[in-house]
Design an enzyme around this catalytic site. Structure first.
Site, PDB file in Angstrom:
ATOM      1  N   ILE A  11       9.404   2.946  14.360  1.00 38.73           N
ATOM      2  CA  ILE A  11       8.810   1.715  13.816  1.00 38.73           C
ATOM      3  C   ILE A  11       7.387   1.534  14.343  1.00 38.73           C
ATOM      4  CG2 ILE A  11       9.075  -0.786  13.511  1.00 38.73           C
ATOM      5  CD1 ILE A  11      12.080  -0.402  14.083  1.00 38.73           C
ATOM      6  N   THR A 132      16.405  -6.829  18.122  1.00 39.21           N
ATOM      7  CA  THR A 132      17.368  -6.346  17.139  1.00 39.21           C
ATOM      8  C   THR A 132      18.427  -7.392  16.804  1.00 39.21           C
ATOM      9  OG1 THR A 132      19.146  -4.724  16.862  1.00 39.21           O
ATOM     10  CG2 THR A 132      18.616  -5.298  19.100  1.00 39.21           C
ATOM     11  N   ASP A 133      19.026  -7.257  15.627  1.00 40.86           N
ATOM     12  CA  ASP A 133      20.145  -8.143  15.268  1.00 40.86           C
ATOM     13  C   ASP A 133      21.400  -7.832  16.082  1.00 40.86           C
ATOM     14  OD1 ASP A 133      20.843  -5.712  14.063  1.00 40.86           O
ATOM     15  OD2 ASP A 133      21.110  -6.528  12.046  1.00 40.86           O
ATOM     16  N   GLU A 134      21.430  -6.643  16.739  1.00 43.00           N
ATOM     17  CA  GLU A 134      22.658  -6.239  17.438  1.00 43.00           C
ATOM     18  C   GLU A 134      22.981  -7.152  18.623  1.00 43.00           C
ATOM     19  OE1 GLU A 134      23.469  -2.180  18.085  1.00 43.00           O
ATOM     20  OE2 GLU A 134      22.469  -1.540  16.258  1.00 43.00           O
ATOM     21  N   TYR A 158      23.305  -0.474  24.635  1.00 48.15           N
ATOM     22  CA  TYR A 158      21.996  -0.686  24.006  1.00 48.15           C
ATOM     23  C   TYR A 158      21.768  -2.165  23.708  1.00 48.15           C
ATOM     24  CZ  TYR A 158      18.717  -1.260  20.130  1.00 48.15           C
ATOM     25  OH  TYR A 158      17.710  -1.717  19.327  1.00 48.15           O
ATOM     26  N   SER A 161      21.299  -4.337  26.711  1.00 50.45           N
ATOM     27  CA  SER A 161      19.977  -4.187  27.364  1.00 50.45           C
ATOM     28  C   SER A 161      18.899  -4.911  26.556  1.00 50.45           C
ATOM     29  CB  SER A 161      19.626  -2.709  27.570  1.00 50.45           C
ATOM     30  OG  SER A 161      19.419  -2.059  26.324  1.00 50.45           O
ATOM     31  N   LYS A 162      19.012  -4.882  25.226  1.00 50.71           N
ATOM     32  CA  LYS A 162      18.038  -5.626  24.407  1.00 50.71           C
ATOM     33  C   LYS A 162      18.250  -7.134  24.585  1.00 50.71           C
ATOM     34  CE  LYS A 162      15.362  -4.302  21.830  1.00 50.71           C
ATOM     35  NZ  LYS A 162      13.936  -3.881  21.984  1.00 50.71           N
ATOM     36  N   LEU A 198      21.559   7.270  11.157  1.00 45.70           N
ATOM     37  CA  LEU A 198      22.373   7.617   9.983  1.00 45.70           C
ATOM     38  C   LEU A 198      21.569   8.147   8.787  1.00 45.70           C
ATOM     39  CD1 LEU A 198      25.223   7.647   8.680  1.00 45.70           C
ATOM     40  CD2 LEU A 198      24.674   5.388   7.757  1.00 45.70           C
TER      41      LEU A 198
HETATM   42  P1  NAD Z   1      12.333   4.815  18.699  1.00 48.44           P
HETATM   43  O1  NAD Z   1      13.419   5.251  19.612  1.00 48.44           O
HETATM   44  O2  NAD Z   1      12.082   5.579  17.453  1.00 48.44           O
HETATM   45  O3  NAD Z   1      10.941   4.736  19.480  1.00 48.44           O
HETATM   46  C1  NAD Z   1      10.837   4.200  20.767  1.00 48.44           C
HETATM   47  C2  NAD Z   1       9.462   4.565  21.317  1.00 48.44           C
HETATM   48  O4  NAD Z   1       9.357   3.993  22.638  1.00 48.44           O
HETATM   49  C3  NAD Z   1       9.241   6.062  21.480  1.00 48.44           C
HETATM   50  O5  NAD Z   1       7.946   6.425  21.015  1.00 48.44           O
HETATM   51  C4  NAD Z   1       9.355   6.296  22.982  1.00 48.44           C
HETATM   52  O6  NAD Z   1       8.584   7.401  23.443  1.00 48.44           O
HETATM   53  C5  NAD Z   1       8.852   4.977  23.533  1.00 48.44           C
HETATM   54  N1  NAD Z   1       9.383   4.690  24.885  1.00 48.44           N
HETATM   55  C6  NAD Z   1      10.659   4.780  25.295  1.00 48.44           C
HETATM   56  N2  NAD Z   1      10.744   4.460  26.609  1.00 48.44           N
HETATM   57  C7  NAD Z   1       9.485   4.137  27.016  1.00 48.44           C
HETATM   58  C8  NAD Z   1       8.916   3.714  28.247  1.00 48.44           C
HETATM   59  N3  NAD Z   1       9.682   3.568  29.340  1.00 48.44           N
HETATM   60  N4  NAD Z   1       7.601   3.462  28.307  1.00 48.44           N
HETATM   61  C9  NAD Z   1       6.815   3.616  27.196  1.00 48.44           C
HETATM   62  N5  NAD Z   1       7.284   4.048  26.017  1.00 48.44           N
HETATM   63  C10 NAD Z   1       8.612   4.296  25.911  1.00 48.44           C
HETATM   64  O7  NAD Z   1      12.669   3.285  18.377  1.00 48.44           O
HETATM   65  P2  NAD Z   1      12.441   2.458  17.031  1.00 48.44           P
HETATM   66  O8  NAD Z   1      13.606   2.670  16.146  1.00 48.44           O
HETATM   67  O9  NAD Z   1      11.082   2.721  16.547  1.00 48.44           O
HETATM   68  O10 NAD Z   1      12.560   0.969  17.611  1.00 48.44           O
HETATM   69  C11 NAD Z   1      11.406   0.309  18.117  1.00 48.44           C
HETATM   70  C12 NAD Z   1      11.815  -1.063  18.612  1.00 48.44           C
HETATM   71  O11 NAD Z   1      12.399  -1.804  17.531  1.00 48.44           O
HETATM   72  C13 NAD Z   1      12.880  -1.046  19.709  1.00 48.44           C
HETATM   73  O12 NAD Z   1      12.577  -2.063  20.634  1.00 48.44           O
HETATM   74  C14 NAD Z   1      14.182  -1.345  18.976  1.00 48.44           C
HETATM   75  O13 NAD Z   1      15.106  -1.981  19.833  1.00 48.44           O
HETATM   76  C15 NAD Z   1      13.688  -2.276  17.895  1.00 48.44           C
HETATM   77  N6  NAD Z   1      14.465  -2.285  16.651  1.00 48.44           N
HETATM   78  C16 NAD Z   1      14.772  -1.121  16.014  1.00 48.44           C
HETATM   79  C17 NAD Z   1      15.468  -1.157  14.790  1.00 48.44           C
HETATM   80  C18 NAD Z   1      15.808   0.097  14.035  1.00 48.44           C
HETATM   81  O14 NAD Z   1      16.520   0.033  13.037  1.00 48.44           O
HETATM   82  N7  NAD Z   1      15.307   1.268  14.438  1.00 48.44           N
HETATM   83  C19 NAD Z   1      15.854  -2.389  14.258  1.00 48.44           C
HETATM   84  C20 NAD Z   1      15.530  -3.567  14.957  1.00 48.44           C
HETATM   85  C21 NAD Z   1      14.824  -3.504  16.145  1.00 48.44           C
HETATM   86  O1  DAU Z   2      20.755  -3.228  13.646  1.00 48.40           O
HETATM   87  C1  DAU Z   2      19.553  -2.783  14.206  1.00 48.40           C
HETATM   88  C2  DAU Z   2      19.800  -1.495  14.959  1.00 48.40           C
HETATM   89  O2  DAU Z   2      19.970  -0.483  13.965  1.00 48.40           O
HETATM   90  C3  DAU Z   2      18.675  -1.136  15.918  1.00 48.40           C
HETATM   91  O3  DAU Z   2      18.594  -2.110  16.924  1.00 48.40           O
HETATM   92  C4  DAU Z   2      18.927   0.244  16.545  1.00 48.40           C
HETATM   93  O4  DAU Z   2      17.832   0.617  17.365  1.00 48.40           O
HETATM   94  C5  DAU Z   2      19.077   1.258  15.424  1.00 48.40           C
HETATM   95  O5  DAU Z   2      19.396   2.522  15.963  1.00 48.40           O
HETATM   96  C6  DAU Z   2      20.202   0.817  14.462  1.00 48.40           C
HETATM   97  O6  DAU Z   2      21.485   0.862  15.124  1.00 48.40           O
HETATM   98  P1  DAU Z   2      22.802   1.398  14.370  1.00 48.40           P
HETATM   99  O7  DAU Z   2      23.791   1.825  15.367  1.00 48.40           O
HETATM  100  O8  DAU Z   2      23.260   0.424  13.338  1.00 48.40           O
HETATM  101  O9  DAU Z   2      22.143   2.659  13.577  1.00 48.40           O
HETATM  102  P2  DAU Z   2      22.677   4.146  13.329  1.00 48.40           P
HETATM  103  O10 DAU Z   2      21.748   4.756  12.333  1.00 48.40           O
HETATM  104  O11 DAU Z   2      22.938   4.882  14.586  1.00 48.40           O
HETATM  105  O12 DAU Z   2      24.073   3.884  12.608  1.00 48.40           O
HETATM  106  C7  DAU Z   2      24.165   3.128  11.407  1.00 48.40           C
HETATM  107  C8  DAU Z   2      25.643   3.028  11.047  1.00 48.40           C
HETATM  108  O13 DAU Z   2      26.095   4.340  10.665  1.00 48.40           O
HETATM  109  C9  DAU Z   2      26.519   2.590  12.200  1.00 48.40           C
HETATM  110  O14 DAU Z   2      27.554   1.770  11.709  1.00 48.40           O
HETATM  111  C10 DAU Z   2      27.086   3.905  12.747  1.00 48.40           C
HETATM  112  C11 DAU Z   2      27.165   4.784  11.521  1.00 48.40           C
HETATM  113  N1  DAU Z   2      26.972   6.239  11.736  1.00 48.40           N
HETATM  114  C12 DAU Z   2      25.900   6.653  12.459  1.00 48.40           C
HETATM  115  C13 DAU Z   2      25.677   7.996  12.681  1.00 48.40           C
HETATM  116  C14 DAU Z   2      24.503   8.468  13.506  1.00 48.40           C
HETATM  117  C15 DAU Z   2      27.850   7.153  11.162  1.00 48.40           C
HETATM  118  O15 DAU Z   2      28.831   6.756  10.474  1.00 48.40           O
HETATM  119  N2  DAU Z   2      27.640   8.481  11.393  1.00 48.40           N
HETATM  120  C16 DAU Z   2      26.598   8.953  12.138  1.00 48.40           C
HETATM  121  O16 DAU Z   2      26.490  10.192  12.335  1.00 48.40           O
END
Ligand code: NAD
Ligand code: DAU
Length: 355
Positions: A11, A132-134, A158, A161-162, A198
């Protein structure tokens, strides 16, 4: 300038790219470059003076304060985190270190920097925490979606911690007056999504002729938001959000996992048909469920729409089409991130998992 943490992740890199496409204001991008950070995501900004990259760990509070003092940002947008639920189940320590202690170190640095700003600069400063919504836990099929006043009930290391970092941000506003903003967003998808999650995992595995692993019965529900819509929402909150407030962000796109995977298979069947003419759906395999798997997330995003006028631009249909096309056009990016440590993770999470 603005100070972004985690701007080489999924993101964060989309946010930095969108920011530079739409603004002349510079970005200091502070990222540790863990397995999830990838400077290739930002290759198009090479030579652009508006993007300044610094490899650093947010846990290093002295370094964060020195960077703040030398670059003098007007805002911090905090993305850096360990973000993958399955990894938090296999090994929570990094999640505690970065998401809790790192956010604490960054807040302390921000407080020291902000306290020394002049009255006007201090009043304009913002600390935007991306969450996150989690943190709200899991919903039953007929429960109302999460609102900003839903009680916290995180279920994975996870999300716990958030949740801890969200509480720290809240406390820094309440106790010290730090002008914070918190966003709690649903599941993002789109370009540069690391193929452990996923949607990109399914696209990559489908094209490689591998199994498409569905945890349990695949009836768990997530709300999906195209990543550029999330980035637009963050910009809107940064511009107009009220300090101390929380804004939920979501796509109004609740889908069961099995439906998401079938949709991806159908798009791939059209865009990159299998040589044997069969559907990619034939590669779907049900595997053992994720421990503590949350059943349903749903976001009520009416506050950000009402107060700040933000709404998603993409539907699930347009967003998934764009995403599949991006992965088809960027298979070298996928191959690059799948080399090295990625293989170790795939073996740890999927080998001997059982059904
Ligand atoms: P990501 O795992 O793709 O990226 C995380 C980034 O943070 C990486 O570039 C990593 O190198 C950096 N990082 C990790 N530890 C670090 C540290 N100690 N110091 C500096 N940099 C560090 O994550 P993402 O999916 O892009 O998520 C970004 C943010 O959005 C997170 O806070 C996550 O909780 C939140 N978020 C993600 C989702 C989602 O669906 N991916 C949804 C809602 C909220
Ligand atoms: O809701 C926001 C969150 O969404 C963010 O805070 C997290 O950083 C982000 O990783 C994501 O979490 P999820 O656990 O929902 O995402 P993931 O893509 O890992 O999984 C999505 C759904 O699919 C979940 O119900 C688990 C399921 N899944 C995931 C994987 C990797 C499978 O069924 N098979 C898989 O191999």
């Amino acid at each position: 300038m603005i100070f972004v943490t985690g701007g080489a992740g999924f993101i964060g890199s989309n946010f930095v790219l969108d920011w530079c496409a739409g603004s002349g204001e510079a970005v200091l991008n502070v990222d540790k470059l863990t397995y999830a950070g990838n400077l290739n995501n930002l290759a198009s900004l090479k030579g652009d003076a508006r993007h300044v990259f610094v490899q650093a760990d947010i846990c290093d509070g002295a370094r964060m304060l020195a960077l703040l003092n030398s670059h003098r940002p007007r805002a911090i947008v905090h993305f850096a985190a360990e973000s993958h639920v399955d990894r938090s189940i296999h090994g929570p320590a990094d999640f505690i270190a970065t998401n809790i202690n790192g956010s604490f170190a960054l807040l302390e640095a921000a407080r020291a920097y902000w306290s020394a700003l002049s009255g006007e600069e201090g009043a304009a400063f913002r600390f935007l925490h991306v969450s996150t919504d989690e943190v709200y836990g899991s919903l039953g099929a007929h429960d109302a979606p999460f609102s900003e006043s839903t009680a916290y009930a995180p279920n994975s290391p996870y999300s716990a911690s958030k949740a801890a970092s969200d509480h720290l941000v809240r406390a820094y506003h309440h106790t010290y007056g730090l002008p914070t903003l918190t966003t709690n967003c649903s599941n993002n998808y789109g370009p540069y999504h690391f193929p452990e999650k996923l949607i990109p995992l399914v696209i990559a595995n489908a094209l490689a002729g591998k199994a498409l692993p569905i945890y349990g019965d695949g009836m768990q529900v997530r709300d999906w938001l195209y990543v550029s819509d999330h980035c637009a929402a963050i910009r809107r909150v940064l511009d107009g959000g009220r300090p101390g407030q929380v804004y939920n962000i979501g796509g109004w796109n609740e889908k069961a996992n099995i439906e998401v995977v079938r949709t991806l298979c159908d798009i791939l069947d059209r865009e990159a048909p299998r040589a044997d003419g069969a559907s990619y759906r034939a590669q779907i395999v049900h595997v053992a469920d994720r421990p503590g798997h949350d059943q349903r997330y749903a976001i009520d995003a009416s506050k950000i729409e009402r107060e700040l006028g933000w709404k998603p631009a993409e539907t699930f249909e347009t967003g998934t089409e764009k995403t599949v096309r991006w992965y088809l056009a960027n298979q070298a990016w996928v191959a690059d991130v799948q080399s090295g440590a990625y293989l170790k993770w795939v073996n740890q999470n999927y080998d001997n998992r059982g059904t």
